[in-house]
Write a protein that holds these residues in place. Structure first.
Motif, PDB file in Angstrom:
ATOM      1  N   ALA A 224       0.752  -1.007  -0.029  1.00  0.00           N
ATOM      2  CA  ALA A 224      -0.106  -0.010  -0.008  1.00  0.00           C
ATOM      3  C   ALA A 224       0.941   1.290  -0.066  1.00  0.00           C
ATOM      4  CB  ALA A 224      -0.870   0.071   1.233  1.00  0.00           C
ATOM      5  N   ALA A 225       2.036   1.307   0.650  1.00  0.00           N
ATOM      6  CA  ALA A 225       2.573   2.447   0.816  1.00  0.00           C
ATOM      7  C   ALA A 225       3.467   2.688  -0.632  1.00  0.00           C
ATOM      8  CB  ALA A 225       3.905   1.954   1.881  1.00  0.00           C
ATOM      9  N   ILE A 226       4.052   1.573  -1.192  1.00  0.00           N
ATOM     10  CA  ILE A 226       4.410   1.632  -2.722  1.00  0.00           C
ATOM     11  C   ILE A 226       3.472   2.328  -3.557  1.00  0.00           C
ATOM     12  CG2 ILE A 226       5.292   0.543  -4.680  1.00  0.00           C
ATOM     13  CD1 ILE A 226       6.573  -1.412  -2.723  1.00  0.00           C
ATOM     14  N   TYR A 227       2.297   1.762  -3.470  1.00  0.00           N
ATOM     15  CA  TYR A 227       1.173   2.245  -4.343  1.00  0.00           C
ATOM     16  C   TYR A 227       0.528   3.645  -4.023  1.00  0.00           C
ATOM     17  CZ  TYR A 227       0.275  -2.531  -6.572  1.00  0.00           C
ATOM     18  OH  TYR A 227       0.573  -3.589  -7.372  1.00  0.00           O
ATOM     19  N   ALA A 228       1.090   4.099  -2.742  1.00  0.00           N
ATOM     20  CA  ALA A 228       0.599   5.303  -2.392  1.00  0.00           C
ATOM     21  C   ALA A 228       1.752   6.195  -2.956  1.00  0.00           C
ATOM     22  CB  ALA A 228       0.382   5.461  -0.926  1.00  0.00           C
ATOM     23  N   GLY A 229       2.876   5.753  -3.579  1.00  0.00           N
ATOM     24  CA  GLY A 229       3.586   6.587  -4.200  1.00  0.00           C
ATOM     25  C   GLY A 229       5.001   7.022  -3.121  1.00  0.00           C
TER      26      GLY A 229
ATOM     27  N   PHE B 302       0.259   1.536 -14.110  1.00  0.00           N
ATOM     28  CA  PHE B 302       0.559   2.219 -12.740  1.00  0.00           C
ATOM     29  C   PHE B 302       2.051   2.196 -12.282  1.00  0.00           C
ATOM     30  CE2 PHE B 302       0.188   2.501  -8.119  1.00  0.00           C
ATOM     31  CZ  PHE B 302      -0.346   4.032  -7.999  1.00  0.00           C
ATOM     32  N   PRO B 324       5.092   3.225  -9.349  1.00  0.00           N
ATOM     33  CA  PRO B 324       3.917   3.876  -8.752  1.00  0.00           C
ATOM     34  C   PRO B 324       4.337   5.322  -8.705  1.00  0.00           C
ATOM     35  CG  PRO B 324       4.124   1.768  -7.805  1.00  0.00           C
ATOM     36  CD  PRO B 324       5.537   2.117  -8.585  1.00  0.00           C
ATOM     37  N   ARG B 325       5.258   5.849  -8.034  1.00  0.00           N
ATOM     38  CA  ARG B 325       5.562   7.096  -7.806  1.00  0.00           C
ATOM     39  C   ARG B 325       5.682   7.967  -9.028  1.00  0.00           C
ATOM     40  NH1 ARG B 325       6.480  10.408  -3.508  1.00  0.00           N
ATOM     41  NH2 ARG B 325       7.216  12.301  -4.576  1.00  0.00           N
ATOM     42  N   ILE B 328       2.009   8.240 -10.252  1.00  0.00           N
ATOM     43  CA  ILE B 328       1.114   9.286  -9.508  1.00  0.00           C
ATOM     44  C   ILE B 328       1.536  10.556  -9.910  1.00  0.00           C
ATOM     45  CG2 ILE B 328       1.062  10.207  -7.186  1.00  0.00           C
ATOM     46  CD1 ILE B 328       1.196   7.226  -6.163  1.00  0.00           C
ATOM     47  N   GLU B 342      -3.063  -4.369  -0.704  1.00  0.00           N
ATOM     48  CA  GLU B 342      -2.429  -3.182  -1.547  1.00  0.00           C
ATOM     49  C   GLU B 342      -3.151  -1.853  -1.104  1.00  0.00           C
ATOM     50  OE1 GLU B 342      -1.536  -5.836  -5.502  1.00  0.00           O
ATOM     51  OE2 GLU B 342      -3.446  -4.753  -5.427  1.00  0.00           O
ATOM     52  N   GLY B 343      -4.266  -1.797  -0.584  1.00  0.00           N
ATOM     53  CA  GLY B 343      -4.767  -0.269  -0.608  1.00  0.00           C
ATOM     54  C   GLY B 343      -4.515   0.275   0.889  1.00  0.00           C
ATOM     55  N   LEU B 344      -4.520  -0.405   1.742  1.00  0.00           N
ATOM     56  CA  LEU B 344      -4.635   0.459   2.987  1.00  0.00           C
ATOM     57  C   LEU B 344      -3.488  -0.070   4.059  1.00  0.00           C
ATOM     58  CD1 LEU B 344      -8.363   0.016   3.921  1.00  0.00           C
ATOM     59  CD2 LEU B 344      -7.272   2.069   3.244  1.00  0.00           C
ATOM     60  N   LEU B 356      -2.176   9.920   3.016  1.00  0.00           N
ATOM     61  CA  LEU B 356      -1.002   8.952   2.873  1.00  0.00           C
ATOM     62  C   LEU B 356      -0.221   9.545   1.604  1.00  0.00           C
ATOM     63  CD1 LEU B 356       1.245   7.086   4.188  1.00  0.00           C
ATOM     64  CD2 LEU B 356       0.056   5.233   3.233  1.00  0.00           C
ATOM     65  N   THR B 357      -1.366   9.783   0.570  1.00  0.00           N
ATOM     66  CA  THR B 357      -0.535  10.104  -0.761  1.00  0.00           C
ATOM     67  C   THR B 357      -0.321  11.637  -0.824  1.00  0.00           C
ATOM     68  OG1 THR B 357      -2.800  10.649  -1.362  1.00  0.00           O
ATOM     69  CG2 THR B 357      -1.877   8.453  -1.922  1.00  0.00           C
ATOM     70  N   TRP B 411      -7.490   8.837  -2.817  1.00  0.00           N
ATOM     71  CA  TRP B 411      -7.000   9.175  -4.288  1.00  0.00           C
ATOM     72  C   TRP B 411      -7.796  10.530  -4.671  1.00  0.00           C
ATOM     73  CZ3 TRP B 411      -2.687   7.799  -5.848  1.00  0.00           C
ATOM     74  CH2 TRP B 411      -1.977   6.441  -5.485  1.00  0.00           C
TER      75      TRP B 411
END
Lengths: 342, 495
Positions: A224-229, B302, B324-325, B328, B342-344, B356-357, B411
């Motif tokens: 999730a951290a990677i996917y959050a950039g 992504f 991913p960075r 984004i 993967e999400g949380l 977080l983002t 997001w």
């Protein structure tokens, strides 16, 4: 309801929050040890003993703080004690060579080091940082598991210690070492003050900065951290550098106190450091724990061990006691309870 | 008259601050599929935990053929011939099918042979019993999700149960696999077992169940025969108000210029020569069966999966996305289907997850600014109608729907103009589903380009402007909204 999120919740009163802290099992444990100590030994609560206790705690506490930060990312650092000793030894050897280049003899008869302590201190910190960086790069970029990577570092550095010292201790004989090892302010040892400053800095770093949030996020759910950039590689490397730096600082305090440095010093301290972090509630799987909790665990650990020594309990039984404490801590930790939750 | 196989009688259970179940009763007869339905938080999980012995009821009891049971744990439940097939598959990927089926019961109590061959043979017998095709010596890690589901069913069957509880067994299966599973369950019913079936998918409920018990807020709203009730009536019972299907429906929009274009994208081992474009304000659906690699395509866009050939253009300019960075930074958002994996960050608070983002923009020189974080969190919670007790609440404790809203909120905060949504309503109850669809429609109306994956074709048909179908790593066909035809699209999956 969504509305409830907007309700300002009443802040817990000072009284209530101190009650909450007082109910913490670690605080209760510390109080119990102190009471027991003062009841069973007139020596326990003397200034002199407390000073010894705080000095020991500063060193072991610094190592566990470093390990805690690494563990928060879900990784482990087995190399802290090895880095702690190696960084000092290599700094002394480096300074000796430096002296040779400029025509000074800084190591005199009986392997006594008399060169400038400031150069040693600086070099120690740099070496600690660089070793942490190497650990971090191997783990983050080359995807070596942290257990293996830091085990390799531990083994290699322990070997390096003997190579650099040729098996003989260096005696650190200068006023600066003596001062760092023995100075106190109003009875509080300098080394403990250093520990407190590092603790305050790390607590601030973990609790009040983006970096801290990112570390917790990586430990909680790396994907999730990677996917959050998040720049996870960089953050992981930084945690290992922090750990290396903590080890180097601990090395300076420890060897200054002993006024010497020797290759086999502090063997096994890495496991003590990990044990303290775990007793403090740091989850081996990452994401849970805090420097403050590690402080409490370090206090409880140092106070308990000190009391056992005063009672004349042998090291073997001390180790047994550490094992049992660890077992209880793991049993009580939220991380192990989580699995039962529905 | 004989007593029912399993009877739940006036069961109540409280947790600190909530009454999760109050006076819940229902029963399962032999040869019956009894469905349990209700929104998230209705008390289904608590009820199942009690039936599995993981939780003890405060009041009430569970009876098997008239005999009251004391269930101290899952082992007791199995001993009383009550088996459970879990929603989250609990299998060891490094062991074989047979080893998983008999895990923990390798040594027989009654002297039966449990040598390796014995275990394999007995597993084969179970597999034959439900008439499926599966190698007992295959490694579970190599199996697809629905094959793993079959392993779970075999494990349940291996204890010779009289009642099997299925807890959302189709949550990660596609339509074809679901049909296959339902077929197996029908066979089990025919053999005289009692089945408890829990699912969010109403179409399955109607396809399989004989009776339906609806739970709401920990109480039984009613038990009815499946043929005597319409879908709309059932949903009304679940949500406690009249249900308006139009809230999920599509809104007409003006499409802008192309926001993202994939040109001949190839990722070795996953997909090859995939091209498509998505415009501003458009919802593009990618349809396909499990294994069609649409998940891989969106991950490659992504930056989470390497691209070996082809290119991606964003707003007409070619871009390189290696992580991913970088994705984004190019304005791409990705809401993965697997919230927990993967999400949380489950142990972090709602606020920490939402922010977080965007931590960088909410902070000064790396320092957190709690005021800004609080304001953003509150506005997102309100916009998505997220039900949380406080913004500091760990997301672990939220229901599936509310967790999903946190993923979406994260997001929304980032304000990316290209949004990839993967199965945004998986495991989410009806009420939250409608809200999530309406947020996605809103986002499209604001001019965002949306790439949508959904496991149910119905959902894509309802939400999208255009659908492309994928089969085995290739795009096979494309349909505009005016040409939507469920049968034709489904056909192109397998063509």
């Amino acid at each position: 309801m969504s509305a409830s999120a907007d309700h300002p919740r009443p802040r817990p009163s000072l009284f209530a929050s101190s009650l909450r802290i007082a109910r913490d099992p670690l605080v209760l444990l510390i109080l119990a040890i102190l009471v027991l100590g003062s009841l069973t030994s007139e020596y326990y609560l003397t200034m002199r003993n407390l000073e010894t206790l705080l000095r020991f705690m500063a060193v072991i506490g610094l190592l566990s703080l470093g390990v805690t930060i690494v563990m928060l990312t879900g990784r482990i650092d087995l190399s802290v004690a090895a880095i702690m000793v190696f960084s000092v030894i290599s700094a002394v050897v480096f300074t000796k060579l430096l002296g040779g280049w400029i025509g000074e003899r800084w190591v005199v008869r009986g392997n006594s080091f008399v060169g400038p302590a400031s150069v040693v201190f600086l070099a120690t910190l740099v070496v600690g940082c660089v070793l942490g960086l190497m650990n971090g790069i191997g783990i983050a970029h080359f995807k070596v598991s942290s257990f293996i990577m830091t085990l390799v570092t531990l083994t290699a550095l322990r070997g390096g210690n003997y190579i650099l010292t040729d098996g003989h201790p260096y005696y650190l004989q200068s006023d600066a070492f003596r001062w760092v090892g023995n100075a106190d302010f109003l009875g509080i040892p300098f080394s403990f003050l250093v520990f407190c400053s590092v603790l305050a800095f790390l607590a601030w770093l973990m609790g009040r900065t983006n970096f801290g949030r990112h570390v917790y996020a990586i430990g909680g759910n790396e994907k999730a951290a990677i996917y959050a950039g998040l720049k996870t590689n960089r953050i992981v490397i930084l945690t290992f550098m922090i750990s290396g730096l903590c080890s180097a600082v601990a090395g300076i305090l420890f060897t200054s106190r002993l006024a010497s440095v020797d290759a086999p010093l502090a063997s096994g301290y890495e496991l003590t450091a990990i044990a303290i972090a775990v007793i403090g509630g740091t989850a081996l799987s990452g994401g849970v724990g805090s420097p403050w909790r590690t402080l409490l665990a370090a206090v409880a650990f140092a106070a308990g061990l000190n009391l056992l020594s005063i009672w004349g309990v042998s090291t073997w039984y001390q180790n047994l006691a550490i094992g049992l404490t660890l077992l209880i801590a793991v049993g009580l930790s939220p991380a192990s309870r989580k699995r039962l939750q529905l | 008259m004989t007593a029912p196989l399993l009877q739940v009688q006036d069961v109540s259970r409280s947790f600190p601050g909530v009454k999760a179940l109050s006076d819940v009763s229902f029963s399962v007869e032999a040869g019956e599929v009894h469905a349990l339905v209700g929104e998230n938080g209705a008390g289904k999980s608590t009820l199942l935990s009690i039936m599995n012995g993981l939780l003890q009821p405060d009041e009430g009891q569970i009876l098997a053929e008239g005999e009251p049971l004391t269930l101290g744990g899952p082992a007791d439940a199995i001993a009383h011939r009550l088996a459970m097939v879990h929603q989250e598959l609990v299998l060891c990927p490094n062991l074989t099918v047979a080893e998983n089926v008999f895990l923990g019961r390798e040594t027989a109590a009654n002297g039966e042979s449990r040598s390796n061959q014995g275990v394999v043979a007995r597993t084969q017998a179970l597999i034959d019993e439900i008439k499926v095709d599966l190698d007992p010596n295959a490694l579970v890690g190599d199996l697809s999700l629905n094959e793993r589901q079959i392993v779970e069913i075999c494990r349940a069957l291996s204890s010779r149960p009289k009642v099997i509880v299925f807890d959302e067994p189709t949550a990660s299966l596609d339509d074809e696999q679901t049909e296959h599973l339902l077929e197996i369950i029908r066979k089990l019913r025919q053999s005289g077992l009692g089945i408890v079936y829990v699912s969010h998918r109403l179409s399955e409920i109607f396809a399989i169940s004989d009776r339906i018990t609806v739970l709401r807020d920990g109480k039984v709203v009613g038990t009815t025969r499946a043929e005597g009730i319409t879908e709309q009536k059932l949903v009304s019972m679940m949500v406690g108000r009249e249900y308006d299907p139009s809230s999920m429906s599509y809104r007409e929009r003006n499409l802008g210029e192309v926001a993202l274009e994939a040109i001949n994208l190839t990722s070795k081992g996953h997909f090859a020569g995939v091209s498509f474009r998505v415009r501003k304000g458009e919802i593009l659906g990618i349809a396909g069966l499990l294994g069609c690699q649409r998940e891989a395509v969106v991950r490659a866009i992504f930056g989470a999966l390497p691209v070996h050939a082809g290119s991606i253009e964003i707003h007409g300019k070619p871009v390189r996305i290696g992580s991913p960075r970088q994705a984004i930074d190019h304005g791409i958002s990705f809401m993965p289907a697997d919230r927990k994996d993967e999400g949380l960050v489950l142990d972090m608070s709602v606020e920490d997850n939402l922010c977080l983002t965007v931590l960088d923009s909410l902070s000064a020189g790396g320092l957190l600014r709690s005021g800004k974080r609080r304001d953003l969190t509150r506005s997102l919670i309100a916009r998505l109608a997220t039900k949380v007790s406080s913004r500091k609440q760990p997301v672990r404790g939220l229901s599936g729907g509310n967790q999903q809203k946190v993923v979406i909120g994260k997001w929304l905060a980032r304000k990316g103009d290209i949004v990839i949504a993967e199965d945004p309503t998986r495991g989410v109850d009806i009420g939250a589903k409608a809200e999530i669809w309406s947020v996605l429609q809103e986002m499209a109306s604001e001019g965002k380009a949306i790439i949508l994956i959904a496991s149910e074709l119905e959902e894509l048909l309802g939400a999208c402007d255009r659908i492309i179908a994928m089969n085995r790593g290739r795009v096979t066909s494309e349909y505009l909204r005016k040409d939507f035809d469920a049968e034709a699209i489904a056909h192109s999956f397998v063509a």
